[in-house]
Design a protein around this motif. Sequence first.
Motif, PDB file in Angstrom:
ATOM      1  N   ARG A  34      40.357  45.273  43.190  1.00  0.00           N
ATOM      2  CA  ARG A  34      40.040  45.171  41.757  1.00  0.00           C
ATOM      3  C   ARG A  34      40.977  46.015  40.897  1.00  0.00           C
ATOM      4  O   ARG A  34      41.074  45.790  39.674  1.00  0.00           O
ATOM      5  CB  ARG A  34      38.583  45.562  41.501  1.00  0.00           C
ATOM      6  N   ASN A  35      41.671  46.978  41.481  1.00  0.00           N
ATOM      7  CA  ASN A  35      42.562  47.833  40.709  1.00  0.00           C
ATOM      8  C   ASN A  35      44.042  47.589  41.006  1.00  0.00           C
ATOM      9  O   ASN A  35      44.882  48.454  40.766  1.00  0.00           O
ATOM     10  CB  ASN A  35      42.220  49.310  40.945  1.00  0.00           C
ATOM     11  N   VAL A  79      46.992  44.508  40.292  1.00  0.00           N
ATOM     12  CA  VAL A  79      47.292  43.227  39.658  1.00  0.00           C
ATOM     13  C   VAL A  79      47.573  42.195  40.747  1.00  0.00           C
ATOM     14  O   VAL A  79      48.363  42.424  41.658  1.00  0.00           O
ATOM     15  CB  VAL A  79      48.502  43.351  38.712  1.00  0.00           C
ATOM     16  N   ARG A  80      46.929  41.057  40.647  1.00  0.00           N
ATOM     17  CA  ARG A  80      46.974  40.057  41.709  1.00  0.00           C
ATOM     18  C   ARG A  80      48.165  39.108  41.559  1.00  0.00           C
ATOM     19  O   ARG A  80      48.412  38.573  40.483  1.00  0.00           O
ATOM     20  CB  ARG A  80      45.678  39.258  41.719  1.00  0.00           C
ATOM     21  N   ILE A 116      46.956  40.610  32.321  1.00  0.00           N
ATOM     22  CA  ILE A 116      46.102  41.740  31.941  1.00  0.00           C
ATOM     23  C   ILE A 116      46.265  41.979  30.441  1.00  0.00           C
ATOM     24  O   ILE A 116      47.379  41.977  29.924  1.00  0.00           O
ATOM     25  CB  ILE A 116      46.468  43.010  32.735  1.00  0.00           C
ATOM     26  N   THR A 140      43.116  54.350  39.843  1.00  0.00           N
ATOM     27  CA  THR A 140      44.517  54.225  40.252  1.00  0.00           C
ATOM     28  C   THR A 140      44.741  54.868  41.624  1.00  0.00           C
ATOM     29  O   THR A 140      45.419  54.299  42.487  1.00  0.00           O
ATOM     30  CB  THR A 140      45.439  54.881  39.208  1.00  0.00           C
ATOM     31  N   ASP A 183      42.606  46.509  31.547  1.00  0.00           N
ATOM     32  CA  ASP A 183      42.021  45.251  31.075  1.00  0.00           C
ATOM     33  C   ASP A 183      41.101  45.528  29.890  1.00  0.00           C
ATOM     34  O   ASP A 183      41.033  46.657  29.376  1.00  0.00           O
ATOM     35  CB  ASP A 183      41.318  44.506  32.215  1.00  0.00           C
ATOM     36  N   LYS A 204      44.697  48.702  36.493  1.00  0.00           N
ATOM     37  CA  LYS A 204      45.315  47.719  37.375  1.00  0.00           C
ATOM     38  C   LYS A 204      46.742  48.179  37.673  1.00  0.00           C
ATOM     39  O   LYS A 204      47.591  48.205  36.785  1.00  0.00           O
ATOM     40  CB  LYS A 204      45.368  46.341  36.703  1.00  0.00           C
ATOM     41  N   SER A 248      50.391  47.795  38.730  1.00  0.00           N
ATOM     42  CA  SER A 248      51.267  46.633  38.634  1.00  0.00           C
ATOM     43  C   SER A 248      52.682  46.976  39.068  1.00  0.00           C
ATOM     44  O   SER A 248      53.005  48.128  39.374  1.00  0.00           O
ATOM     45  CB  SER A 248      51.301  46.121  37.183  1.00  0.00           C
TER      46      SER A 248
END
Length: 405
Positions: A118-119, A121-122, A140, A172, A200, A206, A208
């Motif tokens: 969840r933390n 970026v997908r 995001i 993080t 978000d 998130k 990245s």
Amino acid sequence: MSLMLCWGIRKRKLIMLKEKFFEQNGGLMLQQRLSSTEKGPFETTKIFTAKELEVATNNYHESRVIGEGGYGIVYKGILPNNKVVAIKKSKFGAQIVPTEQIEQFINEVILLMQINHRNVVRLLGCCLETEVPLLVYEFITNGTLFQHIHNKGNEAYTSLSWELRLKIATETAGALAYLHYETNTPIVHRDIKTMNILLDENFIAKVSDFGTSRLIPIDEDQLSTLVQGTVGYLDPEYLQTSQLTEKSDVYSFGVVLGELLTGQKAFSFDKSNNVSQVLAMSLLSLKDDDQFNKFIDDDILNDGNMEVIKEVANLTKRCLRIKGDDRPTMKEVAMELEGLRAMSKHPWMNVDHLDTEESQHLLGAKLPINPYSGYDLECGSSGATTAMYDSMQTQPILNPFDDGR
């Protein structure tokens, strides 16, 4: 008739060129790997066509540009199902890439596609029909941590309370611990900075931009490679030895903690006085509480629990130790921050008696993936709006005028 013939020939050439790029970029290999792997995290993974991404970005119209850096440009894309995505397009033309490096790239893409935290970026997919692969990420919405800390006075960004800063730091740290320890092949981010921590709409952090990440073979403790990163965040041990370890991320995260505590940039340069300031060095030079209190961001001085703030400051200094072996691991950092966050909410709690399993919940579930070795290729970046995608640049380490992003 001749016009139709010319159009047909041109269209056929374009199709052949796309097929060439697809094969050249490892498309067939990726298709085979995805089809031979249990669906699971790949249910939402997609190999996009060049046409799909052209339509999604209105043919890469300049109005869709949401960030630009040394490596390339990131566009906002809207898919047919109205899902908003971030599409990274490299500035550089294709080069002849050895087969083994293509395989390494595909292996890394597959592994990054499996990350479901969840933390983090997908990575949603990629397009291999273009000269250089395009990478597609979740979008995001709320800017970067850098923007919220350093763009004070800008109505677009929120002044972060101490409680929110501690939450973002904890999330993080949990994401980094997950990347270091909960994947079969440890992932070292290598460019942790506040520009690469997106937020978000609910201010959930998130992590990245894996544009400089490296996957470390499980049978090696270190990976020797060209030094890359951002001024102000670079691990001095890594800078000296070129040996990359998980502790390099720990150092960079220590700088992020310093920014959250002080509201100051990781690196600043005063052109008028020709003076530069490295935040990490300033923090390590603090000798007593009086000096420390003068350094703390005014926005949190009266907002937070000073005992917890001091504990976070002590943790920051441990992360910034010159020798990597003297720093805590990211798992230890994540657990300590989780405990301090709990103590901040309930000051009567003794952090030493926190439930260890509860403290570890941020680290995520272990991924059922096979270990790979020998990775030495860069993968993509990701982002949110406007300047946040500037984080995708791999910044030269010798640029003293970098603004800390």
